[in-house]
Design an enzyme around this catalytic site. Sequence first.
Site, PDB file in Angstrom:
ATOM      1  N   ASP A   1       1.164   5.081  -0.240  1.00  0.00           N
ATOM      2  CA  ASP A   1       0.504   6.391  -0.169  1.00  0.00           C
ATOM      3  C   ASP A   1       1.161   7.381  -1.119  1.00  0.00           C
ATOM      4  OD1 ASP A   1      -1.519   6.072   1.932  1.00  0.00           O
ATOM      5  OD2 ASP A   1       0.185   5.724   3.263  1.00  0.00           O
TER       6      ASP A   1
ATOM      7  N   HIS B   1       0.870  -1.182   0.000  1.00  0.00           N
ATOM      8  CA  HIS B   1       0.000   0.000   0.000  1.00  0.00           C
ATOM      9  C   HIS B   1       0.905   1.230   0.000  1.00  0.00           C
ATOM     10  CE1 HIS B   1      -3.179   2.794   0.681  1.00  0.00           C
ATOM     11  NE2 HIS B   1      -2.655   3.203   1.825  1.00  0.00           N
TER      12      HIS B   1
ATOM     13  N   ASP C   1      -7.631   1.655   2.386  1.00  0.00           N
ATOM     14  CA  ASP C   1      -7.210   2.587   3.441  1.00  0.00           C
ATOM     15  C   ASP C   1      -8.098   3.804   3.635  1.00  0.00           C
ATOM     16  OD1 ASP C   1      -5.512   3.226   5.560  1.00  0.00           O
ATOM     17  OD2 ASP C   1      -4.172   4.424   4.318  1.00  0.00           O
TER      18      ASP C   1
ATOM     19  N   HIS D   1      -6.154   9.667  -0.486  1.00  0.00           N
ATOM     20  CA  HIS D   1      -6.838   9.685   0.808  1.00  0.00           C
ATOM     21  C   HIS D   1      -5.991  10.278   1.936  1.00  0.00           C
ATOM     22  CE1 HIS D   1      -4.831   5.709   0.557  1.00  0.00           C
ATOM     23  NE2 HIS D   1      -4.545   5.933   1.819  1.00  0.00           N
TER      24      HIS D   1
END
Length: 1079
Positions: A58, A56, A180, A426
């Site tokens: 970001d 994941h 997320d 996000h």
Amino acid sequence: MSAKTSVWLAFFCALGCLIHDVDLRNIQPKASQCGYQSCHATKPNMLNVHLVAHTHDDVGWLKTVDQYYYGSETRIQKAGVQYIIDSVVEALLRDPEKRFIYVESAFFFKWWKEQTTKVQDAVKMLVEQGRLEFIGGAWSMNDEATTHYQSVIDQFSWGLRLLNDTFGECGRPRVGWQIDPFGHSREMASMFAQMGFDGMFFGRLDYQDKDDRLMTKNAEMIWHGSANLGEESDLFSGALYNNYQAPDGFCFDILCSDAPIIDGKHSPDNNVKERIDTFLDFAKTQSQYYRTNNVIITMGGDFTYQAAQVYYKNLDKLIRYANERQANGSNINLLYSTPSCYLKSLHDAGITWPTKSDDFFPYASDPHAYWTGYFTSRPTLKRFERDGNHFLQVCKQLSALAPNKPEEFAPHLTFMRETLGIMQHHDAITGTEKEKVALDYAKRMSVAFRACGATTRNVLNQLTVKSRENVKDTSAKYVFEFKTCPLLNITSCPVSEVNDRFTLTLYNPLAHTVNEYVRIPVADPSYKIIDNKGVTLETQAVPIPQTLIDIKHRSSTAKYELVFLATNIPPLGYRTYYVEKLDSTEGRTKTRALPKSTSSVTVIGNSHIKLGFDTNGFLSEVTADGLTRLVSQEFLFYEGAVGNNAEFLNRSSGAYIFRPNENKIHFATDQVEIEVYKGDLVHEVHQKFNDWISQVVRVYNKDSYAEFEWLVGPIPIDDGIGKEVITRFNSDIESEGIFHTDSNGREMIKRKLNHRDTWSVKINEEVAGNYYPITTKIDLEDDTARMAILTDRAQGGSSLKDGSLELMVHRRLLKDDAFGVGEALNETEFGDGLIARGKHHLFFGKSTDREGVSLKAIERLTQLEKLLPTWKFFSNMEAYTADEWQTAFTNTFTGISLVLPKPVNLLTLEPWHENQLLVRFEHIMENGEDASYSKPVQFNVKNVLSAFDIEGIRETTLDGNAWLDEARRLQFVPDPEQAAFNTYATFSQPAESVHLLSAEKPMLGVKYAEEALPAGQLGAQSNRIKREINSEQNPAEGRSSKSTEGAYNSFKADSDNKDYIIEISPMEIRTFIVYLTPA
């Protein structure tokens, strides 16, 4: 993000051979090895454990986008995306059994353009064989609370286009992966479905909701994404068991400290039996909560797989030793898998599934941590993103409409698209990043504005200056500057302040003609405005509020705003106005302040709406549609809770979490200073609540709503208390705890105080637990009256008592909430707290039996015009008199010849591949919102786009990257109605206490809260009973298929163009590739 030119060159080189012919690109035969065909076989009569290797990544959070990509600033976080992709590709090439999924296109294509042809070919092979699979595929994993649907669609379109152009059909994701984001919107499910996705998996949902769903085997469901579109918006959705990390003790990444699997036969540390026992126990436990003999276990986390061989080596051992036990009777089968392969196994199980019709907001990770603060955090960044979306649409349209298209147009537009794609992340638009990362996002936006600003200046000069015969300075590249004034919201614009003669060009990005009240910052009230026909327009000069002038970093000489009504701005076109300073002898009288009323109500307004203010300076009543009702407005602030975050009760309010201290709320003042200004164009009340809150309330002459322009900040913290500032509108409407909020700016969703549709909620934070994301609108009503507020950016809001609507506009806090960002939300600029300014638009009137157009329809139409108003371009005009300007230049232009009917919006018009446009039309009404407007509409696409030489059109999925007539989605069958009873309840003897899964980032191995929560506090405890299907909400209530009523305002085209006639129903979006005749 790379420099714009290199981005364009990279994708141009990579795609060159594929994009020449879109038909070949999109309908090339599907390689037999990718997609569902590439899935490893599962075993019948066994529990199949799908291990999903993933990372994941970001797109900015604790570090900037580039710092994450290159792996710098390791003291902040050890994370380097380039190493992850390098390492994973190398591991996959060594072993055809392995699988990996990748999600964030922003990072992948940054990596891709750095690779040699040899590496690129190897990666294409991995994709074609389904060993490397793209999931999600958007530019970033977008937030779902604070994003607007137009921006979400755009960033998916771009990410999926690059995947499609680079890898063909095998690059196309089949599954959404929203692991997320902090809560999930219904509109997002609808968009996934309309883009052709087969399903979606997510990580975060309310801890009570999760408990209930697991205990009743309802964690995987058919989500009804729309109340208007029927089954085409349904999406199979699944809540992951473990957020998205590996099981406790099984994070084999170099970032983790879990023990590897030690299988040396004679090693004293050999732990194979213990590790396999533990893992299989975990798998069996998880399987008890799900309906099929398949479970998905995520093996990864934040920025994992920087040394992929370490993780994979241990996964190989895990699979090998677990599956060896099958010879001794084990019925558990481990396999490398992907979310899409897991989804296919669920589909093939042939069972029925529960349904869901609401959304997953608000999200609480424990009894005192409601993730509702980020709905408002960093309000100026949220507004900047909305401005960015606005200018991106202008840039797309003008790039498409340009008579001549220099080669730099494409990289300019690409950079703007990709910057807005990053902003949807996000931890970007949410305001949950570190301060320096927020500044990096803002800097990227600023560069993107400059890039697209160069394009818009070029195109507008092409359209305005048809001949250079009358141009005085022939050496200048451009006659007109067409400058944007980014600080118009604080009434500052150098062009209009410094020049005695200038032009204002209003570009209208909507496909219908608009009228708009325009405000120009000027230093002196004496100006005249001439339109393109030479007519002098009525103007009104209004003084700028002193609170605005006093902003210490505002470097502006403007003391007034020159107001005028711009009429009939052409669709997808512009009208230019000439503004000239008058001689002092001709001076116009400015609008003077009226004497203060000390004994009666001060009234402003027009024949549509009137506002009354009491002797204390507060709004006290509103008159509209023949109703006069008590309506007040005030500013208040909550005290932000402060704690050590060591236990749930000590949670602080922070960037993510809204937690008012004991729900304490304070009024900003009990006496408001006001000044009243009335003219023929606008009435205004300037209110000063205290030294850091002020507001201008306006009613324009022809509007049926009121504008509230608020100014908040610097929020004082001298008392050591963080503050969360709200505006609250109170009325005597009997709303009975019910209100409505929008879903990503589109459909409205019913909310009820202290209630959730799908479980018996227990709310421990009465205020924060009732806050919802407001992207564009919040409303309430009773049988007689209705009140609605439009916002200009995402904000948190609620109705905490009948007739009351509140919206949080700004927050400044002094303590981190301990969910990973590691700093307090204490935004500053120029040494002081951040100042924010924004607008709310108040609608009030009859809820039913209104003459003419319904109030809901007026709100919808206004919402669109406020989202995409005219874009203001200013140009110095000292060299040309008004007569010279009028005769020498083309001062009006329209890009479409057939104005679309009011309920239809041209959502997208942009250059796509060579000799192609990407075009989207949308119906902006919901079923039943208006007797006339909420009907299907027919029109002829070719007539609308007659400015282009069209050869043909073909409809695509919502994202524009797959043909609609070829799109096939997996179909899932809902439970029969009688199965709405909770027949899947599994545990009659629950544990006495539970430890909640930690929601703190970064997420690597699983962490649990140290604090035990009594199981009786969980909603599931009171929920484990049979619930009749009609007990609270029929899943199909309020849900309808696409309307088939007679078409409203249909346009009849000549028979030669029947292929171009389309019909569009309420809330429908239709997407087309338009083929243009090669020049």
